[in-house]
Design a protein around this motif. Sequence first.
Motif, PDB file in Angstrom:
ATOM      1  N   TYR A  40       0.841  -1.194   0.000  1.00 22.40           N
ATOM      2  CA  TYR A  40       0.000   0.000   0.000  1.00 22.40           C
ATOM      3  C   TYR A  40       0.880   1.250   0.000  1.00 22.40           C
ATOM      4  CZ  TYR A  40      -4.471  -2.319   0.900  1.00 22.40           C
ATOM      5  OH  TYR A  40      -5.620  -3.059   0.789  1.00 22.40           O
ATOM      6  N   LEU A  41       0.496   2.224  -0.838  1.00 20.17           N
ATOM      7  CA  LEU A  41       1.189   3.505  -0.813  1.00 20.17           C
ATOM      8  C   LEU A  41       0.781   4.306   0.418  1.00 20.17           C
ATOM      9  CD1 LEU A  41       0.815   4.433  -4.597  1.00 20.17           C
ATOM     10  CD2 LEU A  41       2.765   3.363  -3.461  1.00 20.17           C
ATOM     11  N   GLY A  42      -0.437   4.163   0.835  1.00 16.34           N
ATOM     12  CA  GLY A  42      -0.940   4.773   2.068  1.00 16.34           C
ATOM     13  C   GLY A  42      -1.824   3.758   2.755  1.00 16.34           C
ATOM     14  N   ARG A  43      -1.323   3.190   3.853  1.00 17.73           N
ATOM     15  CA  ARG A  43      -1.963   2.014   4.436  1.00 17.73           C
ATOM     16  C   ARG A  43      -3.278   2.312   5.137  1.00 17.73           C
ATOM     17  NH1 ARG A  43      -0.168  -2.752   4.977  1.00 17.73           N
ATOM     18  NH2 ARG A  43       1.871  -2.051   4.264  1.00 17.73           N
ATOM     19  N   SER A  44      -3.370   3.428   5.856  1.00 15.27           N
ATOM     20  CA  SER A  44      -4.522   3.661   6.736  1.00 15.27           C
ATOM     21  C   SER A  44      -5.462   4.751   6.241  1.00 15.27           C
ATOM     22  CB  SER A  44      -4.031   4.020   8.152  1.00 15.27           C
ATOM     23  OG  SER A  44      -3.250   2.971   8.684  1.00 15.27           O
ATOM     24  N   GLU A  45      -5.253   5.212   4.983  1.00 12.17           N
ATOM     25  CA  GLU A  45      -6.078   6.310   4.494  1.00 12.17           C
ATOM     26  C   GLU A  45      -7.504   5.847   4.178  1.00 12.17           C
ATOM     27  OE1 GLU A  45      -2.742   7.687   5.240  1.00 12.17           O
ATOM     28  OE2 GLU A  45      -2.697   6.199   3.660  1.00 12.17           O
ATOM     29  N   SER A  46      -8.446   6.635   4.595  1.00 12.88           N
ATOM     30  CA  SER A  46      -9.846   6.388   4.247  1.00 12.88           C
ATOM     31  C   SER A  46     -10.356   7.431   3.259  1.00 12.88           C
ATOM     32  CB  SER A  46     -10.722   6.412   5.511  1.00 12.88           C
ATOM     33  OG  SER A  46     -10.587   7.660   6.178  1.00 12.88           O
ATOM     34  N   SER A  47      -9.523   8.405   2.915  1.00 14.81           N
ATOM     35  CA  SER A  47      -9.872   9.420   1.926  1.00 14.81           C
ATOM     36  C   SER A  47      -8.585   9.870   1.238  1.00 14.81           C
ATOM     37  CB  SER A  47     -10.563  10.615   2.600  1.00 14.81           C
ATOM     38  OG  SER A  47      -9.688  11.241   3.535  1.00 14.81           O
ATOM     39  N   GLY A  48      -8.732  10.577   0.123  1.00 15.40           N
ATOM     40  CA  GLY A  48      -7.559  11.010  -0.625  1.00 15.40           C
ATOM     41  C   GLY A  48      -7.120   9.985  -1.656  1.00 15.40           C
ATOM     42  N   ILE A  49      -6.121  10.384  -2.439  1.00 17.18           N
ATOM     43  CA  ILE A  49      -5.703   9.562  -3.564  1.00 17.18           C
ATOM     44  C   ILE A  49      -5.177   8.198  -3.134  1.00 17.18           C
ATOM     45  CG2 ILE A  49      -3.400  10.597  -3.572  1.00 17.18           C
ATOM     46  CD1 ILE A  49      -5.392   9.406  -6.659  1.00 17.18           C
ATOM     47  N   PHE A  50      -4.478   8.136  -1.969  1.00 16.91           N
ATOM     48  CA  PHE A  50      -3.912   6.858  -1.545  1.00 16.91           C
ATOM     49  C   PHE A  50      -5.000   5.862  -1.141  1.00 16.91           C
ATOM     50  CE2 PHE A  50      -0.017   9.479  -0.405  1.00 16.91           C
ATOM     51  CZ  PHE A  50       0.646   9.128  -1.583  1.00 16.91           C
ATOM     52  N   SER A  51      -6.123   6.348  -0.699  1.00 15.43           N
ATOM     53  CA  SER A  51      -7.222   5.448  -0.324  1.00 15.43           C
ATOM     54  C   SER A  51      -7.865   4.819  -1.548  1.00 15.43           C
ATOM     55  CB  SER A  51      -8.281   6.210   0.481  1.00 15.43           C
ATOM     56  OG  SER A  51      -8.971   7.130  -0.346  1.00 15.43           O
ATOM     57  N   GLN A  52      -7.555   5.347  -2.741  1.00 16.04           N
ATOM     58  CA  GLN A  52      -8.135   4.833  -3.978  1.00 16.04           C
ATOM     59  C   GLN A  52      -7.251   3.775  -4.640  1.00 16.04           C
ATOM     60  OE1 GLN A  52      -9.502   9.347  -4.820  1.00 16.04           O
ATOM     61  NE2 GLN A  52      -9.647   8.030  -6.610  1.00 16.04           N
ATOM     62  N   ILE A  73     -21.396   6.792 -12.068  1.00 11.15           N
ATOM     63  CA  ILE A  73     -20.765   7.801 -12.905  1.00 11.15           C
ATOM     64  C   ILE A  73     -21.493   9.147 -12.817  1.00 11.15           C
ATOM     65  CG2 ILE A  73     -22.094   7.294 -15.016  1.00 11.15           C
ATOM     66  CD1 ILE A  73     -19.393   7.598 -16.535  1.00 11.15           C
ATOM     67  N   GLY A  74     -22.757   9.128 -12.434  1.00  7.91           N
ATOM     68  CA  GLY A  74     -23.500  10.378 -12.321  1.00  7.91           C
ATOM     69  C   GLY A  74     -23.599  10.907 -10.896  1.00  7.91           C
ATOM     70  N   GLN A  75     -22.949  10.242  -9.949  1.00 10.49           N
ATOM     71  CA  GLN A  75     -23.038  10.642  -8.544  1.00 10.49           C
ATOM     72  C   GLN A  75     -21.955  11.660  -8.192  1.00 10.49           C
ATOM     73  OE1 GLN A  75     -22.909   6.954  -6.360  1.00 10.49           O
ATOM     74  NE2 GLN A  75     -24.847   6.194  -7.207  1.00 10.49           N
ATOM     75  N   PRO A  76     -22.177  12.415  -7.106  1.00 11.20           N
ATOM     76  CA  PRO A  76     -21.197  13.432  -6.694  1.00 11.20           C
ATOM     77  C   PRO A  76     -19.850  12.803  -6.363  1.00 11.20           C
ATOM     78  CG  PRO A  76     -23.288  13.715  -5.541  1.00 11.20           C
ATOM     79  CD  PRO A  76     -23.372  12.407  -6.250  1.00 11.20           C
ATOM     80  N   ASN A  77     -18.780  13.612  -6.522  1.00 12.55           N
ATOM     81  CA  ASN A  77     -17.411  13.207  -6.178  1.00 12.55           C
ATOM     82  C   ASN A  77     -16.988  11.926  -6.906  1.00 12.55           C
ATOM     83  OD1 ASN A  77     -17.259  15.375  -4.249  1.00 12.55           O
ATOM     84  ND2 ASN A  77     -18.396  14.077  -2.809  1.00 12.55           N
ATOM     85  N   TYR A  78     -17.329  11.865  -8.182  1.00 11.19           N
ATOM     86  CA  TYR A  78     -17.000  10.653  -8.934  1.00 11.19           C
ATOM     87  C   TYR A  78     -15.495  10.434  -9.008  1.00 11.19           C
ATOM     88  CZ  TYR A  78     -16.651   7.244 -12.684  1.00 11.19           C
ATOM     89  OH  TYR A  78     -16.353   6.124 -13.425  1.00 11.19           O
ATOM     90  N   ASP A  79     -14.730  11.518  -9.030  1.00  9.63           N
ATOM     91  CA  ASP A  79     -13.279  11.366  -9.119  1.00  9.63           C
ATOM     92  C   ASP A  79     -12.715  10.579  -7.937  1.00  9.63           C
ATOM     93  OD1 ASP A  79     -14.085  13.597  -7.569  1.00  9.63           O
ATOM     94  OD2 ASP A  79     -12.007  14.286  -7.516  1.00  9.63           O
ATOM     95  N   GLN A  80     -13.415  10.585  -6.806  1.00 12.11           N
ATOM     96  CA  GLN A  80     -12.948   9.845  -5.636  1.00 12.11           C
ATOM     97  C   GLN A  80     -13.319   8.364  -5.695  1.00 12.11           C
ATOM     98  OE1 GLN A  80     -14.146  11.848  -2.011  1.00 12.11           O
ATOM     99  NE2 GLN A  80     -13.820  13.874  -2.928  1.00 12.11           N
ATOM    100  N   LYS A  81     -14.138   7.986  -6.677  1.00  9.98           N
ATOM    101  CA  LYS A  81     -14.518   6.579  -6.835  1.00  9.98           C
ATOM    102  C   LYS A  81     -13.578   5.835  -7.777  1.00  9.98           C
ATOM    103  CE  LYS A  81     -19.475   7.546  -6.207  1.00  9.98           C
ATOM    104  NZ  LYS A  81     -19.753   6.601  -5.103  1.00  9.98           N
ATOM    105  N   ILE A  82     -12.787   6.577  -8.547  1.00 11.88           N
ATOM    106  CA  ILE A  82     -11.860   5.955  -9.489  1.00 11.88           C
ATOM    107  C   ILE A  82     -10.749   5.254  -8.706  1.00 11.88           C
ATOM    108  CG2 ILE A  82     -10.208   6.386 -11.354  1.00 11.88           C
ATOM    109  CD1 ILE A  82     -11.932   8.844 -12.097  1.00 11.88           C
ATOM    110  N   ARG A  83     -10.443   4.027  -9.089  1.00  8.77           N
ATOM    111  CA  ARG A  83      -9.396   3.245  -8.413  1.00  8.77           C
ATOM    112  C   ARG A  83      -8.216   3.033  -9.367  1.00  8.77           C
ATOM    113  NH1 ARG A  83     -11.769   0.224  -4.243  1.00  8.77           N
ATOM    114  NH2 ARG A  83      -9.613  -0.154  -3.537  1.00  8.77           N
TER     115      ARG A  83
END
Length: 943
Positions: A820-832, A914-924
Amino acid sequence: MKFRLINCFFFYFVCFSVFSQNKIDLKAVFDVENRKISISQTIRYYNTSQETLDTIYLNNWGNSYSTKITPLAKRIADEYKNDFHLAKNKDRGYSVVTSIKQNGIDLEYCELENSPDVVKVTLNNPLMPKDYYEIKLDYVVRIPNSKFTKYGLTNEGDINLRYWYITPAIYDGNWQYYSNEDLDDLFIPKADITLDLYCPKDFKVTSELDLDSHTQNTNNQNLKLSGKNRLNTKLFLNKQKIFNTIQNDDFALVSGIEDKKLQVIDKVLITEKILGFLEENLGKYPHKKLIVSHIDYNKNPIYGLNFLPKFLKPYPNRFQYEIKLLKIALNNYLENTLLLNPRKEQWLMDGIQIYYLIKYVDEYYPKMKFLGSFADIWGIRAFHAADMKFNDKYTLVFMLMARTNRDQKLTMPKDSLLKFNSNIANQYKAGLGLRYLDDFVNKDIVENSLSEFVKENKLKDISTKDFEDLIKSKTSKDISWFFDDYLNTRKKIDFKIKNVIKTEDSVTLTIKNKRENSMPISLYALKDDSIISKTWVQNISKSKTITIPRNDANKLVLNYNKAIPEINVRDNWKSLKGNRLYNKPLQFRVFQDIEDPHYSQVFFMPVIEYNNIYDGLSLGARMYNKTVLRKLLNYKIEPRYAFGSRTLTGSTTISNIHYLENKNLYRINYGIGASYSSYAEDLFVRRITPSLTFYFRDDNDFRSNKRKILSFRYIDIHRDKDVNNILTSSEPNYSVFSARYIHSNDNLINFGKWTADFQLAKEFSKVSFKYEYRKLFESNRQLNLRFFTGAFISNKTDLDSNYFSFALDRPTDYLFEYAYLGRSESSGIFSQQFITAEGGFKSKLEFPYANQWMSTLNASTTLWKYVLLYGDIGLVKNKFDSTHFVYDSGIRLNLVTDYFEIYFPLYSNLGWEIGQPNYDQKIRFKFTVDPQVLLGLFRRRWF
């Protein structure tokens, strides 16, 4: 009457010898626009055996490109190259026989079921011993794209041909026919060849055959080429002139190897120098021309040079051009004169080639360094690699395979070798072996015998047994160890000096043979750096005690001149000065180096890391003993200071490897590792892991990608408690025993892997099973399937934490085994970041964990090129809750499979994401930065 019988026999013998020459007469009409060659051919082949033949076999290697399931296609796919599998039909080529006749009567013929590039022909009349068959063939060859084997039609419109027409297979008591596997090893009899070619006149034709006549009309040219005692000849049709001819008396070298930085006069002088070297050592070439093409070099380069970017020039241009030209000239000279079976007896030709390459550099460039001009650069010249001579590379590269238990015996058929062994390591081992034998026999007996063998056996039917008989006839020493152990086994060479007792005028010592072989070892007595004596010690079954005169010697060394390819030379030295520390002084070096056997080396490497969430900037040093060549015992100590958390972190490991030869269980690893690092802001984890791992493979087939791994680990975790985090507040410390079995068959076309895992801890026990399958279809469509199921046998943990639960989309990684690049993140790019583990879902759904059981199926298939459609379904079961059906789907960009991928969710239990808010945070995304993992892309093509 008796005299008449003798005369008749003599007359028969002379007639058979004079007139029993095989012949191939061929008329070829080139239709370049349609990439076709129409061929009419006559083959005359003499039965030199004592048996009557009803059927014959023909090599039709032009047909090896015809489908995606030929031996050639499978070989290319085995080496993880997909250009042939994904090629269009028009690019692959074929060779279709339309008729085979004998005396005007059609013959029955067919392609072999598993070898469509071999044709079986039933003769109308049996072929008697000392008689010949003559058949006439008509067939059409479609020229393949050159990107597969470098022979065929190039992007520039040139045509490079080898093995392009049909040839007779050899019968020597057994039929010696093989399929084309891009090994350049067709085994055919010598023949008188005549080619009648009709091709467009704008092509420049190059061949080793002699040009008999040449006529042109408006559009075409008619060329007649011929040669006696020839093998399968190469033919080049080029629109531009790429070959240059340098004439030396009645012999010419035709070269397509270019170096624009050298003047023409330099190339002439280099060529004359090489031709003189070849004639002096191997005798006169039996033909008028020898071709050295750019394809020859690209397929058989000077390894090391070919991996460097063009702007890096460690060697002088003259030397670089010279060594390239010499290697290919040697290879082609031997290939066209020694009638050895190249699939079964390639080691001898490889050995002669490498032997004379080493001799040439020793003779003309004795001071050339392994690193070339880089060896004189400040900083680099402090490394032991900078001290190595150019010829030291042969031992170094062979040891890369021997030290990792991937070497193969020299007498193994060429198509059974790993690519690295076939192209590099076995060639080097063969050449080193001949040097070893020469050093043992002494008086240049081996070198003179090599020269005699080539000179006396040009264009004769021979085998490696003839070479063995010749060498044994030249010496009274017992050299059976070379042919029995060195060539025919994988036995390593490893000796050690022990129990030294010295007096003023003698030294008594014991030499231990650490391997089971009968190979000899050289013992040197030195005074400082001067050689006082050299003794060959033979017949050391386990150990042998000898006494030698001291003669003021202050050091004993085994294999001092390094003529013997010994797997471990670190224990070859013994000091006679009385100071045990002097025997192997301790040496500290910055950065990893090639091992220096004179020292006990410790390496240091500065470590700089940055983690903007946990530790900020971390500085440290890595202390380790690992060199370029793998050692059995390895350690690493890596302390770091994190400026952000103002804490000393780091890790340490020590491990040992046992290699087992000639067994399916080929490797055992055991060791222990410990680390102390951040796992969240101002929170640290201490991890101690002893482990034991068994590795299995098919010992009879190193090319098989089937692997089995059985591992046992005990993971002891101690974490700082975080009262604000439910994941660590209830179970901060724990220990888990893990037993895992992996069975994989990693191939380009069909990938299969399954894993069974059992974990036992104080508060829980669980089992899981995972199966992965990947199929690459001929249409370039890829299908990926992955099934996972896991269940708790017992679970007494806090059910609210889910820290040890099965995870649907992102495991908690309580064993700290995922990158993991960020082990404990629940938000942000590393959580994705996405790692394919456990549930394997990409969408983050309402039920992300299962504390009872979970079963999922992940699938994806190609939409277009590297764009895939994925879909996941599963069942999630938690205690005191009903089973939930979950699903998601989306688009997967497969940029580099398993290494760099991006996932775009479309539809799931959450609806249209794809039509929901904050879609960029759903991309993995999946991204691998570990150099060892990335090296796997290289390894799987070579090993």
